[in-house]
Design a protein around this motif. Structure first.
Motif, PDB file in Angstrom:
ATOM      1  N   CYS A  33      81.136  49.363  56.965  1.00  0.00           N
ATOM      2  CA  CYS A  33      79.889  48.898  57.594  1.00  0.00           C
ATOM      3  C   CYS A  33      79.899  49.144  59.098  1.00  0.00           C
ATOM      4  O   CYS A  33      78.901  48.933  59.760  1.00  0.00           O
ATOM      5  CB  CYS A  33      79.630  47.425  57.265  1.00  0.00           C
ATOM      6  N   ASP A  34      81.056  49.611  59.641  1.00  0.00           N
ATOM      7  CA  ASP A  34      81.142  49.945  61.058  1.00  0.00           C
ATOM      8  C   ASP A  34      82.290  50.920  61.259  1.00  0.00           C
ATOM      9  O   ASP A  34      83.444  50.491  61.264  1.00  0.00           O
ATOM     10  CB  ASP A  34      81.356  48.700  61.902  1.00  0.00           C
ATOM     11  N   TRP A  95      76.572  40.294  58.860  1.00  0.00           N
ATOM     12  CA  TRP A  95      77.507  39.178  58.780  1.00  0.00           C
ATOM     13  C   TRP A  95      78.624  39.355  59.812  1.00  0.00           C
ATOM     14  O   TRP A  95      78.984  38.413  60.512  1.00  0.00           O
ATOM     15  CB  TRP A  95      78.083  39.058  57.361  1.00  0.00           C
ATOM     16  N   CYS A  96      79.196  40.555  59.919  1.00  0.00           N
ATOM     17  CA  CYS A  96      80.275  40.821  60.870  1.00  0.00           C
ATOM     18  C   CYS A  96      79.821  40.560  62.305  1.00  0.00           C
ATOM     19  O   CYS A  96      80.564  39.980  63.107  1.00  0.00           O
ATOM     20  CB  CYS A  96      80.773  42.258  60.753  1.00  0.00           C
ATOM     21  N   ALA A  98      77.433  38.514  63.327  1.00  0.00           N
ATOM     22  CA  ALA A  98      77.262  37.076  63.522  1.00  0.00           C
ATOM     23  C   ALA A  98      78.604  36.352  63.567  1.00  0.00           C
ATOM     24  O   ALA A  98      78.758  35.351  64.273  1.00  0.00           O
ATOM     25  CB  ALA A  98      76.393  36.497  62.407  1.00  0.00           C
ATOM     26  N   ALA A  99      79.585  36.862  62.831  1.00  0.00           N
ATOM     27  CA  ALA A  99      80.892  36.201  62.741  1.00  0.00           C
ATOM     28  C   ALA A  99      81.883  36.693  63.796  1.00  0.00           C
ATOM     29  O   ALA A  99      82.976  36.155  63.908  1.00  0.00           O
ATOM     30  CB  ALA A  99      81.478  36.410  61.346  1.00  0.00           C
ATOM     31  N   GLY A 100      81.530  37.736  64.542  1.00  0.00           N
ATOM     32  CA  GLY A 100      82.430  38.267  65.563  1.00  0.00           C
ATOM     33  C   GLY A 100      83.646  38.981  64.988  1.00  0.00           C
ATOM     34  O   GLY A 100      84.722  38.945  65.569  1.00  0.00           O
ATOM     35  N   ILE A 101      83.458  39.659  63.875  1.00  0.00           N
ATOM     36  CA  ILE A 101      84.562  40.369  63.219  1.00  0.00           C
ATOM     37  C   ILE A 101      84.780  41.696  63.938  1.00  0.00           C
ATOM     38  O   ILE A 101      83.909  42.561  63.936  1.00  0.00           O
ATOM     39  CB  ILE A 101      84.249  40.603  61.719  1.00  0.00           C
ATOM     40  N   ASP A 102      85.986  41.875  64.514  1.00  0.00           N
ATOM     41  CA  ASP A 102      86.240  43.105  65.258  1.00  0.00           C
ATOM     42  C   ASP A 102      87.667  43.629  65.119  1.00  0.00           C
ATOM     43  O   ASP A 102      88.014  44.648  65.713  1.00  0.00           O
ATOM     44  CB  ASP A 102      85.906  42.911  66.736  1.00  0.00           C
TER      45      ASP A 102
END
Length: 171
Positions: A33-34, A95-96, A98-102
């Motif tokens: 997704c990224d 979702w990522c 909003a959740a700060g997934i990095d």
């Protein structure tokens, strides 16, 4: 075939090819997704992967699990962490954000369910049929499965410490 439970009373059968510790990890493509809609490879040789299969990022347990692995991934030197669900990449990207997934890769198996079938984590029946069970694999540099955790009750979180220790040991 292996089974898991849903809410402790509904038994769900896992479909696909069961993969266990010592087996060669099937090389499988999922969708990242990224960067959006880019192919991502699970399995193969040359790197350690911690692969986390979850039912859906839009559930409380999957949300907590993915956030925890994202936080822990920052300290896992030499380990690629990939979370895979059946969520569409667009929903996963939202979702990522909003959740700060990095620190981890968040991918989808929506196209062909190749990962779910090749690793034996697809729920074949019950109310959640068509999505994945909560399962964690560690793929070693030699391309073999060094760790597997099937969470027996799909609404519960995995044993994080055990999975992270296995990933670290595989380096």
């Amino acid at each position: 075939m292996a089974t898991v439970t849903f809410k402790n009373d509904i038994v769900c059968t896992l479909a696909g090819t069961e993969i266990n510790v010592g087996d060669t990890a099937p090389v499988t493509t999922v969708v990242n997704c990224d960067p959006m809609l880019q192919d991502e490879t699970i399995g193969g040789e040359g790197k350690v992967q911690l692969v986390v299969a979850v039912p859906s990022l839009d559930t409380g347990v999957c949300d907590a699990e993915t956030r925890r692995f994202n936080a822990e991934a920052a300290s896992l030197e030499g380990v690629e962490v990939i979370t895979v669900s059946m969520d569409l990449p667009f929903a996963a990207a939202r979702w990522c954000g909003a959740a700060g997934i990095d620190n981890i890769k968040v991918c989808s198996d929506f196209r062909n369910k190749d990962f779910a079938n090749n690793y034996g984590v697809l729920l074949a029946d019950g109310p959640l049929a068509g999505i994945m069970a909560r399962v964690i694999f560690v793929v070693g540099k030699d391309g073999k499965i060094t760790y597997k955790q099937v969470v027996p009750e799909i609404t519960e979180e995995p044993n994080y410490e055990e999975a992270l220790a296995a990933a670290t040991a595989a380096c």
